[in-house]
Design a protein around this motif. Structure first.
Motif, mmCIF file in Angstrom:
data_model
loop_
_atom_site.group_PDB
_atom_site.id
_atom_site.type_symbol
_atom_site.label_atom_id
_atom_site.label_comp_id
_atom_site.label_asym_id
_atom_site.label_seq_id
_atom_site.Cartn_x
_atom_site.Cartn_y
_atom_site.Cartn_z
ATOM 1 N N ASN A 24 0.845 -1.194 0.000
ATOM 2 C CA ASN A 24 0.000 0.000 0.000
ATOM 3 C C ASN A 24 0.879 1.242 0.000
ATOM 4 N N ILE A 25 0.828 2.019 -1.061
ATOM 5 C CA ILE A 25 1.672 3.199 -1.196
ATOM 6 C C ILE A 25 1.340 4.267 -0.154
ATOM 7 N N HIS A 26 0.168 4.194 0.445
ATOM 8 C CA HIS A 26 -0.246 5.165 1.463
ATOM 9 C C HIS A 26 0.126 4.723 2.885
ATOM 10 N N ASP A 27 0.780 3.580 2.998
ATOM 11 C CA ASP A 27 1.195 3.033 4.297
ATOM 12 C C ASP A 27 2.709 3.196 4.421
ATOM 13 N N GLN A 28 3.126 4.152 5.245
ATOM 14 C CA GLN A 28 4.552 4.443 5.378
ATOM 15 C C GLN A 28 5.347 3.221 5.808
ATOM 16 N N MET B 254 5.844 0.884 2.933
ATOM 17 C CA MET B 254 6.820 1.413 1.977
ATOM 18 C C MET B 254 8.249 1.234 2.484
#
Length: 72
Positions: free
Chosen positions: A39-43, A46
């Protein structure tokens, strides 16, 4: 001046196990496919993806160097 304490991902002078080239290629492909679903929105996701890709890329380059007879 502010000093920040950190631990690097690896020691560049460390000699680690170098996998055979076919194994390194397979693992790189598997990890790339696995991390593509992060998930690109989950730091945190990433960071885990970046670290995982960092390690397989290092292994892949080391395996390529070994296959070519180059020592690094």
């Amino acid at each position: 001046m502010v000093r920040v304490s950190y631990t690097p991902l690896h020691d560049p002078d460390e000699r680690a196990f170098v996998p055979p080239l076919p194994t390194a290629i397979d693992r790189a492909r598997e990890t790339l496919a696995e991390k593509a679903r992060a998930n690109i929105h989950d730091q945190d996701a990433m960071i885990r993806a970046a670290v995982g890709l960092h390690y397989v890329l290092r292994d892949l380059l080391a395996a390529l160097d070994a296959d070519r007879g180059e020592g690094r």
